[in-house]
Write an enzyme that holds these catalytic residues in place. Sequence first.
Site, mmCIF file in Angstrom:
data_model
loop_
_atom_site.group_PDB
_atom_site.id
_atom_site.type_symbol
_atom_site.label_atom_id
_atom_site.label_comp_id
_atom_site.label_asym_id
_atom_site.label_seq_id
_atom_site.Cartn_x
_atom_site.Cartn_y
_atom_site.Cartn_z
ATOM 1 N N GLY A 27 0.825 -1.213 0.000
ATOM 2 C CA GLY A 27 0.000 0.000 0.000
ATOM 3 C C GLY A 27 0.855 1.256 0.000
ATOM 4 O O GLY A 27 1.699 1.439 0.879
ATOM 5 N N PHE A 30 -1.417 6.886 2.618
ATOM 6 C CA PHE A 30 -0.822 7.723 3.662
ATOM 7 C C PHE A 30 0.083 6.910 4.593
ATOM 8 O O PHE A 30 1.175 7.338 4.939
ATOM 9 C CB PHE A 30 -1.921 8.397 4.486
ATOM 10 C CG PHE A 30 -2.584 9.521 3.763
ATOM 11 C CD1 PHE A 30 -1.934 10.729 3.594
ATOM 12 C CD2 PHE A 30 -3.854 9.386 3.236
ATOM 13 C CE1 PHE A 30 -2.530 11.789 2.921
ATOM 14 C CE2 PHE A 30 -4.469 10.428 2.558
ATOM 15 C CZ PHE A 30 -3.805 11.633 2.405
ATOM 16 N N VAL A 95 -1.454 -7.339 -4.417
ATOM 17 C CA VAL A 95 -1.212 -8.460 -3.513
ATOM 18 C C VAL A 95 -2.518 -9.234 -3.392
ATOM 19 O O VAL A 95 -3.550 -8.668 -3.032
ATOM 20 C CB VAL A 95 -0.739 -7.957 -2.129
ATOM 21 C CG1 VAL A 95 -0.604 -9.113 -1.150
ATOM 22 C CG2 VAL A 95 0.579 -7.215 -2.271
ATOM 23 N N GLU A 187 -19.485 16.792 1.883
ATOM 24 C CA GLU A 187 -18.673 17.498 0.882
ATOM 25 C C GLU A 187 -19.253 17.322 -0.518
ATOM 26 O O GLU A 187 -19.339 18.276 -1.293
ATOM 27 C CB GLU A 187 -17.226 16.997 0.935
ATOM 28 C CG GLU A 187 -16.493 17.548 2.147
ATOM 29 C CD GLU A 187 -15.125 16.922 2.421
ATOM 30 O OE1 GLU A 187 -14.426 17.431 3.297
ATOM 31 O OE2 GLU A 187 -14.766 15.934 1.762
ATOM 32 N N ASP A 317 -6.181 2.754 7.836
ATOM 33 C CA ASP A 317 -7.598 2.358 7.904
ATOM 34 C C ASP A 317 -7.793 0.873 8.184
ATOM 35 O O ASP A 317 -8.855 0.460 8.645
ATOM 36 C CB ASP A 317 -8.293 2.672 6.569
ATOM 37 C CG ASP A 317 -8.581 4.156 6.401
ATOM 38 O OD1 ASP A 317 -8.165 4.938 7.266
ATOM 39 O OD2 ASP A 317 -9.225 4.520 5.391
ATOM 40 N N GLN A 333 -4.556 11.421 9.366
ATOM 41 C CA GLN A 333 -3.524 11.658 10.385
ATOM 42 C C GLN A 333 -3.066 10.381 11.094
ATOM 43 O O GLN A 333 -1.864 10.117 11.171
ATOM 44 C CB GLN A 333 -4.024 12.674 11.418
ATOM 45 C CG GLN A 333 -3.926 14.117 10.943
ATOM 46 C CD GLN A 333 -2.486 14.562 10.745
ATOM 47 O OE1 GLN A 333 -1.592 14.154 11.457
ATOM 48 N NE2 GLN A 333 -2.263 15.379 9.741
#
Length: 455
Positions: A27, A30, A95, A187, A317, A333
């Site tokens: 991955g 972030f 993967v 949003e 996550d 974050q």
Amino acid sequence: MTKIRDVSVTNVVAVAEGRRPRVVIIGGGFAGINAAKALANSAVDVTLIDRCNHHTFQPLLYQVALAVLTTSDIATPIRGVLRHARNVEILMDEVVNVDTKHRHVILGSGLEIEYDYLIVATGSTHSYFGHNDWEQHAPGLKTTDDALEIRRRVLLAFELAEREALAKGTHPELNFVVIGAGPTGVELAGAIAEISRLFLSRDFRHIDPKQARTMLIEAGPRILPAYPEDLSIKALTQLRRLGVEVLTGTQVQDIQCGFVLVNGGERINANVTLWAAGVAASPLGKMLGVETDRRGRVIVGPTLNPAGHSEIFICGDLANFVQDGGEVPGVAQPAMQMGAHAGRMILQDLRKEARTHFRYFDKGDMATIGRFSAVANIKWPFRARWGGLIAWFTWLTVHLAFIISYRNRMSVLFQWAWTYLFYLRGSRLITGNQSLKGQQKQQPTRVPLSRSVLR
Ligand SMILES: Cc1cc2nc3c(=O)[nH]c(=O)nc-3n(C[C@H](O)[C@H](O)[C@H](O)COP(=O)(O)OP(=O)(O)OC[C@H]3O[C@@H](n4cnc5c(N)ncnc54)[C@H](O)[C@@H]3O)c2cc1C
């Protein structure tokens, strides 16, 4: 800071074999990027595997979907991000499984890569709560491809309405339905209302885009349920000011082509339906054969390892990490902090130091609603709860600061100035299929000379 004695045997094996330990990171989001950065130019060999060749700044995806930004503004090639890390190689591949017993990852291409340490940071995906057939009618927003598909559907709905109005002098109601009132739903709904009212109204001659309805459906009693109640009220007021119809306490029962059924069979017609209601962990978590929660997230201990696997770190996550009695949220974050922490733990192993417990440092949350409106729950460097203009400027500054490359930052700044100061949206392009499911095919019709171009 709490420390525990848990130096991985992995490092010992690699050293005994007279080679550098190999770290495989799955991955390049972030968490993965920050893990690779923490390990850059250290005494390990790193292989970062991602099925995409780019890192996506997901918090601004909705702006690609609603034609403010282009994909290259928010996506950066992973090779470019890590070009100075000479010990890091990048592999674009998917993967498909992990053999934790023999310590190798299995890739879609057929390659198998051995590891001493594994960092799994494959994030999350949409969840349709068992109704996977809804996805074709109500796409979610997770990747740049999703954003382009949403942009295609929204802009096409206006184009088809214009064509129908030219042919018949009128057109059916133009309805956009967003399901789920977390930050992404808020949003998206705010941006659709804004594009209809502010940006498209001057572009069409036969329809009035301002008349388009945007509905935001939420099963719970209030929008932004993870935010303090006063901020969710502020967000509601700002959404209503933009013309969004907010339907809380509304349970979606079915989604079909062109409509949504809610609360005991009530039908809401929808030219475009978007899904922002459910998130599930990446399926890779379950493939590890370790303990997962009901959303498929891997339950990790204080050093981000699943039970019995000190050589595996789960970040972002995909991790279910509990701090002070509550689960750390699935936002950017913690993902960044976890990735960096996992990298540091491997370096501590190399130095034969005890591993340090992870602690999430929460700086606060923000959600934007539209031009000059947002809500911000600031927790660092001071505490404040803001709505409106000040929250919007804070949102703008923070997001600009976190965009990964300088080039993207400049481009985003330019696009924002273009959009918010001059009311011009730069990327209103419809690409791909030019028909919208559920929309009737135009019958042969002659347009009379009397039909004026002026509304
Ligand atoms: C639309 C949207 C808006 C958001 N807005 C905000 C916001 O405003 N603020 C905020 O803090 N957070 C926001 N988030 C959440 C935030 O983006 C995530 O929490 C964060 O991206 C998680 O980071 P991660 O590294 O765990 O996963 P991701 O960033 O999702 O990265 C996972 C990576 O793994 C790769 N991958 C997945 N499976 C495989 C596989 N099998 N093989 C190879 N590669 C694989 C993917 O291609 C991806 O690059 C938003 C998310 C979305 C979708």
